[in-house]
Motif scaffolding. Structure first.
Motif, PDB file in Angstrom:
ATOM      1  N   ASN B 133     -43.712  11.238 -27.898  1.00  0.00           N
ATOM      2  CA  ASN B 133     -44.443  12.119 -27.000  1.00  0.00           C
ATOM      3  C   ASN B 133     -44.345  11.642 -25.550  1.00  0.00           C
ATOM      4  O   ASN B 133     -45.323  11.519 -24.848  1.00  0.00           O
ATOM      5  CB  ASN B 133     -45.908  12.173 -27.444  1.00  0.00           C
ATOM      6  N   GLU B 134     -43.126  11.359 -25.141  1.00  0.00           N
ATOM      7  CA  GLU B 134     -42.936  10.803 -23.808  1.00  0.00           C
ATOM      8  C   GLU B 134     -41.671  11.372 -23.194  1.00  0.00           C
ATOM      9  O   GLU B 134     -40.715  11.694 -23.917  1.00  0.00           O
ATOM     10  CB  GLU B 134     -42.786   9.267 -23.903  1.00  0.00           C
ATOM     11  N   ILE B 135     -41.676  11.534 -21.907  1.00  0.00           N
ATOM     12  CA  ILE B 135     -40.446  11.903 -21.223  1.00  0.00           C
ATOM     13  C   ILE B 135     -40.099  10.771 -20.276  1.00  0.00           C
ATOM     14  O   ILE B 135     -40.857  10.455 -19.371  1.00  0.00           O
ATOM     15  CB  ILE B 135     -40.617  13.219 -20.463  1.00  0.00           C
ATOM     16  N   VAL B 136     -38.957  10.130 -20.546  1.00  0.00           N
ATOM     17  CA  VAL B 136     -38.585   8.980 -19.719  1.00  0.00           C
ATOM     18  C   VAL B 136     -37.650   9.443 -18.610  1.00  0.00           C
ATOM     19  O   VAL B 136     -36.546   9.891 -18.890  1.00  0.00           O
ATOM     20  CB  VAL B 136     -37.862   7.916 -20.568  1.00  0.00           C
ATOM     21  N   PRO B 137     -38.064   9.351 -17.360  1.00  0.00           N
ATOM     22  CA  PRO B 137     -37.129   9.675 -16.288  1.00  0.00           C
ATOM     23  C   PRO B 137     -36.153   8.524 -16.140  1.00  0.00           C
ATOM     24  O   PRO B 137     -36.517   7.368 -16.310  1.00  0.00           O
ATOM     25  CB  PRO B 137     -38.025   9.794 -15.050  1.00  0.00           C
ATOM     26  N   ALA B 138     -34.884   8.867 -15.855  1.00  0.00           N
ATOM     27  CA  ALA B 138     -33.886   7.810 -15.792  1.00  0.00           C
ATOM     28  C   ALA B 138     -34.101   6.932 -14.585  1.00  0.00           C
ATOM     29  O   ALA B 138     -34.429   7.403 -13.488  1.00  0.00           O
ATOM     30  CB  ALA B 138     -32.493   8.426 -15.753  1.00  0.00           C
ATOM     31  N   HIS B 139     -33.921   5.621 -14.797  1.00  0.00           N
ATOM     32  CA  HIS B 139     -33.944   4.637 -13.729  1.00  0.00           C
ATOM     33  C   HIS B 139     -32.813   4.963 -12.772  1.00  0.00           C
ATOM     34  O   HIS B 139     -31.788   5.515 -13.168  1.00  0.00           O
ATOM     35  CB  HIS B 139     -33.739   3.254 -14.365  1.00  0.00           C
ATOM     36  N   ALA B 140     -33.002   4.602 -11.516  1.00  0.00           N
ATOM     37  CA  ALA B 140     -31.989   4.921 -10.510  1.00  0.00           C
ATOM     38  C   ALA B 140     -30.628   4.332 -10.849  1.00  0.00           C
ATOM     39  O   ALA B 140     -29.595   4.911 -10.524  1.00  0.00           O
ATOM     40  CB  ALA B 140     -32.433   4.433  -9.139  1.00  0.00           C
ATOM     41  N   ASP B 141     -30.592   3.174 -11.529  1.00  0.00           N
ATOM     42  CA  ASP B 141     -29.321   2.531 -11.846  1.00  0.00           C
ATOM     43  C   ASP B 141     -28.651   3.067 -13.109  1.00  0.00           C
ATOM     44  O   ASP B 141     -27.520   2.716 -13.405  1.00  0.00           O
ATOM     45  CB  ASP B 141     -29.520   1.019 -12.031  1.00  0.00           C
ATOM     46  N   PHE B 142     -29.399   3.870 -13.876  1.00  0.00           N
ATOM     47  CA  PHE B 142     -28.852   4.299 -15.163  1.00  0.00           C
ATOM     48  C   PHE B 142     -27.627   5.190 -14.985  1.00  0.00           C
ATOM     49  O   PHE B 142     -27.547   6.062 -14.133  1.00  0.00           O
ATOM     50  CB  PHE B 142     -29.904   5.064 -15.967  1.00  0.00           C
ATOM     51  N   GLN B 143     -26.654   4.937 -15.848  1.00  0.00           N
ATOM     52  CA  GLN B 143     -25.496   5.821 -15.887  1.00  0.00           C
ATOM     53  C   GLN B 143     -24.959   5.811 -17.305  1.00  0.00           C
ATOM     54  O   GLN B 143     -25.029   4.797 -18.002  1.00  0.00           O
ATOM     55  CB  GLN B 143     -24.428   5.345 -14.900  1.00  0.00           C
ATOM     56  N   LEU B 144     -24.440   6.960 -17.759  1.00  0.00           N
ATOM     57  CA  LEU B 144     -23.927   7.062 -19.117  1.00  0.00           C
ATOM     58  C   LEU B 144     -22.410   7.177 -19.106  1.00  0.00           C
ATOM     59  O   LEU B 144     -21.836   7.983 -18.363  1.00  0.00           O
ATOM     60  CB  LEU B 144     -24.524   8.298 -19.815  1.00  0.00           C
ATOM     61  N   THR B 145     -21.763   6.359 -19.906  1.00  0.00           N
ATOM     62  CA  THR B 145     -20.311   6.458 -20.067  1.00  0.00           C
ATOM     63  C   THR B 145     -20.024   6.582 -21.560  1.00  0.00           C
ATOM     64  O   THR B 145     -20.654   5.901 -22.369  1.00  0.00           O
ATOM     65  CB  THR B 145     -19.629   5.193 -19.509  1.00  0.00           C
ATOM     66  N   ILE B 146     -19.119   7.481 -21.903  1.00  0.00           N
ATOM     67  CA  ILE B 146     -18.761   7.599 -23.319  1.00  0.00           C
ATOM     68  C   ILE B 146     -17.252   7.440 -23.450  1.00  0.00           C
ATOM     69  O   ILE B 146     -16.505   7.638 -22.487  1.00  0.00           O
ATOM     70  CB  ILE B 146     -19.175   8.968 -23.915  1.00  0.00           C
ATOM     71  N   SER B 147     -16.813   7.070 -24.642  1.00  0.00           N
ATOM     72  CA  SER B 147     -15.369   7.050 -24.860  1.00  0.00           C
ATOM     73  C   SER B 147     -15.042   8.085 -25.927  1.00  0.00           C
ATOM     74  O   SER B 147     -15.876   8.415 -26.774  1.00  0.00           O
ATOM     75  CB  SER B 147     -14.892   5.678 -25.301  1.00  0.00           C
TER      76      SER B 147
END
Ligand SMILES: Nc1ncnc2c1ncn2[C@@H]1O[C@H](COP(=O)(O)OP(=O)(O)OP(=O)(O)O)[C@@H](O)[C@H]1O
Ligand SMILES: [Mg+2]
Lengths: 773, 266
Positions: B133-147
């Motif tokens: 029951n939470e919405i986590v806003p992304a930290h400024a440093d967060f980034q997603l990379t996928i392969s």
């Protein structure tokens, strides 16, 4: 048996009763046969006693009674006269009995052909038990494949070459099996036009034949330069001729069926050397020299320099190729310096810088080649140097015979593919001689492949209305089906006639190469296959039992316990292997409209073919049972089905050859084809059955005015399939048949392929999607 | 700091093939998600490690597998003596505390899993944790990379269009021969002659892709071969055991590949 016996001469009518007398009476009336008969009788009666002659007479009468005809009788007599001094009577009687049976089953011509084959048969098998087994095999052939007796007899020498009667029996059995029920295929086999037939009689089990190594050669050569070679077997080349060399024809590489006498690993290595050399020409400098006024010797030298040039280039990138080619360079200095010898020595000197040859001509060739090394990328150096050297050698007045010249070393190609015989500059007769053998084969094979590919413009008569078809050409009737009469709302029983028609013989390579050219597509489908690889398990969550705990289920249970509720006991994870239990039938529409060409130049049928080949490969790998049928129709009493692959047959070269052989023509009586497909699928035992129909338009036929009749009929057929547990899907090419297909198969079971070139991908994807349900 | 364990302290060796470093840097600057495409063993993992080091950010790597659920990524309640306690999954940790999250072989995961990343990879940059029951806003440093190895894609396992189109992509092919040689020399200690032969050998196998092989030999395989040679094995043997045998089970293709490889050897 011994020449000492008194002649048993019964030429007078007052002589004893029995077959001898009857035969004499009969022959008396035949002016054309009488003198020969008398001679034969004389010969035989010198070797055999009266009782034996009587038995012989009976055998001849029996033969005459089945209308063997004069030429057959004469052939028999000759065979007997020739053998009289060396044979007992029994084999001669056996021959007559067998000939009688063959004549009864396959006709007089087949019978006399068999007698003519007796010569080679005796040579290989003698007169004893082996020979009677040979006759039994011939009788079997006459009973089961009467049309094939004469061609088999005609090549008896080749067929018996492997030596034992067992081999012969195997050969007959293999042919009957391979051509099961299809006399055209049998004929192809027994007249040795079929590859399998030739392999069956291949001279020596240790011989390496082209078909044995073809797949490996292709992979090897592709690995070298990243370009799939188009390999072909070279026809012809009897035992008497010098060993044929490989030959380049346009983009094709033709390799000999066998390098005679080079066996086992050595044979394999030689094929690799030859394929790599030819492909080097095609990849590293496909020169097309103009022949101009060159003399044969110059042509041969230009070829030689060009060979050295491409090999030098090839070995720069791939130095290990030297080890592949070196063993064949064996020409040593010394001996008589005829032109072929000097050429072979020059070839070696250019190939192997360390070899010592102080012949002036060889040294000059070496020097010229070395000087041209900076321009090695340029094929023009080959023509320049070759011309110069050819001149020199010409002036040395050494012997050069274009007719008998063959390229050395053995792995090199005959050079024909390097020359451009422009129409306006025909080569001199002399030069032609150099290539005459190669060109003859070239023409012959082109003619063959034209025929095989069923060139749409020539091979088939104008299709369509009212084409008269001889009854046998229309194929064997295999079923009759009802058809729906829309106007009267009734089903007409036994209304349509389905005939099984064989695909014209074709080369499976056409299909294999289309696949090769579509390697991206193929790759993609391979990935689809991998995605569903058999043996992969599905994971099951929230199970009563399992190999480990399902964390989420555990937590829920824990929470439930704490809050005083009844926990769900299913807290395990387990897996079960995916069991594929699915069979599929592809029904391919080959009607006239599939002849249409796309901008790429391919016909719709070509694209269908590729799509089917691609999917078949995948289904084969997955182990899903599948069948392939093609259909077309020419009125209700001629709905043609061509079985490309039976369900219980492996997906092999033969299937692909039949796929390659499909030709466009006639109309689309879909309902009947669906009913037949249902009939075929009824024999499969999987729990899911898929029928995928590839079609490019709505149903139609020449004897039905309103296409809606056929649409309605097909719809009813599709419903019927559904009731029998078969899921039928329509894959519709182009836009024309969309509405009809939706009506027939239902919208959800119809896939429209607007861009025909997308078909191969879309078809495979459809299958994989359906197979997952 | 919370994610110190995930920081990369020394420079991971990475040999650029093209403009991937500047592309990734720009994407990171804009916090755009990145998709690394390419065959196996061509340096994708190594590249992300290098970039994390270069950008000075922690790197959390998750290898996707077919059993992976959304909870494995986002987190779940665990039972403790005191009651149930929420535990952040690796993705949530990266989102909350600011790390580069690298999802390796994303297609392996089930489709419902991949949807978790949707709100993270568009303008919202949030991670809704329904269960918590939470919405986590992304930290400024967060980034997603996928392969993503396009070779493995299938109708069954393919990224949804809506997933694909959220990413900036970088394509990793096989490196140029000179680059690949340099990598082999550096990673296996092979000398330059050996490296050149290994690259030529790799080319033979890559030629067979789609003609009997699913994929050609990877840079990784070449490095392994180089190391086997360094460990004292003759080249032919090393090639057999580190390239030919692992890459195919088909005897014809094996023989053809071995012969073609022999053509590369001086
Ligand atoms: N460009 C490169 N610079 C440095 N090393 C590289 C490079 N490319 C490949 N390598 C080497 O190859 C090995 C394999 O690369 P990596 O593990 O990054 O492959 P990957 O693309 O992630 O493969 P997979 O898809 O199988 O996970 C690395 O350990 C590294 O040694
Ligand atoms: Mg990796």
């Amino acid at each position: 048996m011994s020449a000492a016996k008194p002649p048993v001469a019964f030429r007078g009518l007052s002589e004893p009763e029995g077959d001898t007398r009857r035969l004499h009476l009969l022959m008396r009336q035949r002016d054309n046969l009488w003198p020969l008969f008398v001679n034969t009788w004389d010969t035989l009666s010198r070797h055999f006693d009266a009782a034996e002659c009587e038995a012989w007479a009976g055998a001849v009468l029996a033969l005459a009674n089945v209308n063997a005809g004069p030429s057959c009788l004469i052939a028999y007599w000759e065979a007997c006269s020739n053998a009289a001094s060396t044979s007992e009577i029994a084999p001669l009687l056996g021959a007559a009995q067998a000939t009688t049976e063959i004549c009864r089953q396959a006709g007089a011509q087949a019978a006399s052909a068999s007698l003519k084959a007796l010569g080679p048969a005796r040579r290989f098998l003698g007169h004893g038990a082996a020979l009677s087994r040979w006759w039994r095999a011939m009788e079997t052939l006459a009973r089961q494949a009467p049309e094939s007796v004469a061609p088999t007899a005609g090549s008896m020498g080749d067929i018996l070459a492997p030596g034992t009667v067992q081999d012969f029996e195997n050969f007959i059995a293999a042919g009957l099996r391979a051509g099961a029920g299809d006399h055209k295929r049998r004929l192809a086999f027994f007249s040795l036009q079929d590859e399998l037939a030739r392999r069956t009689i291949a001279r020596n089990p240790a011989d390496i034949c082209f078909p044995d190594v073809e797949a490996g050669l292709k992979a090897f050569t592709t690995a070298l330069w990243g370009k799939a070679p188009r390999l072909r077997r070279m026809a012809g080349g009897g035992n008497d001729k010098p060993q044929r060399r490989s030959s380049i024809a346009g983009p094709l590489i033709r390799l000999p069926e066998v390098y005679r006498g080079v066996q086992g690993d050595a044979g394999r290595a030689l094929f690799r050397a030859a394929a790599a050399h030819a492909q080097a020409h095609l990849v590293l400098g496909h020169a097309r020299f103009t022949i101009g006024t060159l003399k044969p010797l110059q042509v041969a030298l230009v070829n030689l320099i060009e060979d050295a040039r491409v090999e030098t280039l090839a070995m720069r990138g791939l130095p290990g190729l030297r080890r592949l080619w070196a063993p064949y360079h064996i020409a040593a200095p010394g001996g008589v310096a005829t032109a072929p010898v000097l050429l072979a020595r020059l070839a070696r000197a250019l190939f192997d810088p360390t070899c010592n040859d102080d012949d002036g001509f060889v040294a000059k060739g070496r020097a010229l080649f070395a000087a041209a090394l900076p321009r090695i990328e340029d094929s023009a150096i080959s023509r320049e140097i070759g011309m110069l050297l050819g001149n020199d050698l010409g002036q040395m007045r050494v012997q050069f015979n274009a007719k008998t010249y063959v390229v050395e070393p053995m792995y090199r190609d005959d050079g024909l593919g390097l020359w451009d015989f422009g129409d306006n500059a025909p080569p001199s007769d002399e030069v032609l001689e150099l290539f005459v053998d190669a060109m003859r084969i070239d023409r012959q094979e082109n003619a063959d492949s034209d025929r095989q590919q069923g060139d749409p413009d020539t091979a088939e008569p104008e299709p369509g209305r009212g084409r008269p078809a001889a009854p046998d050409e229309r194929g064997t009737i295999i079923a009759r089906y009802p058809e729906w009469d829309r106007t009267h709302g009734v089903e007409r029983p036994d209304w349509t006639v389905v005939r099984e028609v064989a695909a014209p013989p074709a080369d499976a390579r056409a299909v294999d190469e289309a696949l090769d050219r579509s390697s991206a597509l193929r790759h993609r489908v391979q990935q689809l296959v991998r995605g569903v690889r058999i043996g992969r398990a599905v994971r099951l969550k929230r199970q009563h039992d399992g190999y480990d705990l399902d964390v989420d289920a555990m937590l829920d249970a824990g929470i439930a316990l704490r809050s005083g509720q009844e926990p769900d006991p299913r807290v395990f994870r387990s897996s079960k292997p995916v069991h594929r239990d699915l069979s599929a039938l592809l029904l391919i529409d080959t009607s006239e409209s599939t002849r249409d060409r796309l901008p790429s130049g391919a016909t719709i049928l070509d694209v269908e073919r590729l799509a089917v080949a691609l999917l078949s490969e995948a289904m084969d790998q997955l182990g899903d049972p599948f069948g392939l049928l093609a259909f077309a129709s020419d009125g209700r009493d001629d709905v043609r089905i061509t079985t490309v692959k039976h369900f219980d047959e492996p997906y092999d070269r033969d299937c692909r050859a039949r796929l390659a052989g499909l030709v466009s023509g006639l109309s689309t009586r879909l309902g009947t084809a669906l009913r037949h497909a249902g009939h075929v699928m009824a024999t499969t035992t999987t729990s899911r059955k898929l029928l995928i129909v590839l079609t490019d338009g709505e149903p139609s036929d020449i004897d039905v005015a309103d296409p809606l009749d056929l649409v309605e009929d097909a719809r009813r057929a599709a419903i019927n399939l559904h009731m029998n547990g078969i899921d039928a899907y329509g894959v519709v090419l182009g836009n024309a048949g969309a509405a009809a297909a939706a009506r027939i198969f239902g919208r959800g079971n119809t896939m429209l392929v607007h861009q025909i070139n997308d078909l191969p991908t879309r078809l495979s994807e459809l299958y994989f999607r359906l197979a997952r349900r | 700091m919370l994610l110190d364990a995930y920081r990369i302290t020394s420079e991971p060796y990475y040999q650029p093939q093209g403009a991937e470093i500047s592309t990734f840097t720009a994407a990171y600057h804009e916090r755009l998600p990145v998709m690394l495409k390419g065959p196996t063993g061509c340096g994708k993992t190594r590249f992300v490690e290098h970039m994390a080091w270069r950008l000075g950010k922690p790197l959390i790597t998750v290898a996707a597998h077919e059993d992976m659920t959304a909870a494995d990524l986002a987190g779940r309640y665990l039972l403790e003596p005191v009651g149930t306690i929420w535990h952040d999954g690796p993705l949530t940790q990266a989102v909350r505390h600011g790390a580069i999250c690298y999802l390796d072989e994303i297609v392996e995961a089930r489709q419902d899993t991949t949807v978790v990343i949707h709100p993270l990879t568009d303008a919202r940059r949030i991670l809704p944790l329904e269960k918590h029951n939470e919405i986590v806003p992304a930290h400024a440093d967060f980034q997603l990379t996928i392969s993503y190895n396009p070779g493995y894609q299938s109708a069954v396992k393919d990224l949804k269009e809506s997933t694909k189109q959220r990413f900036v992509a970088i394509d990793f092919g096989y490196p140029q021969p000179a680059t690949e040689s340099a990598i082999i020399i550096r990673e296996s200690g092979a000398d330059s002659d050996l490296a050149a032969v290994l690259v030529a050998i790799a080319q033979r196998s890559r030629n067979l892709q789609g003609h009997g092989l699913d994929e050609g030999a990877s840079t990784r395989m070449l490095i392994h071969t180089g190391r086997m040679v360094r460990a004292g094995l003759p080249l032919e043997t090393a090639v057999q055991s580190a390239i030919v045998l692992p890459i195919t089970d088909n005897p014809d293709i094996r023989a053809a590949l071995s012969d073609a490889i022999a053509a590369c050897l001086p």
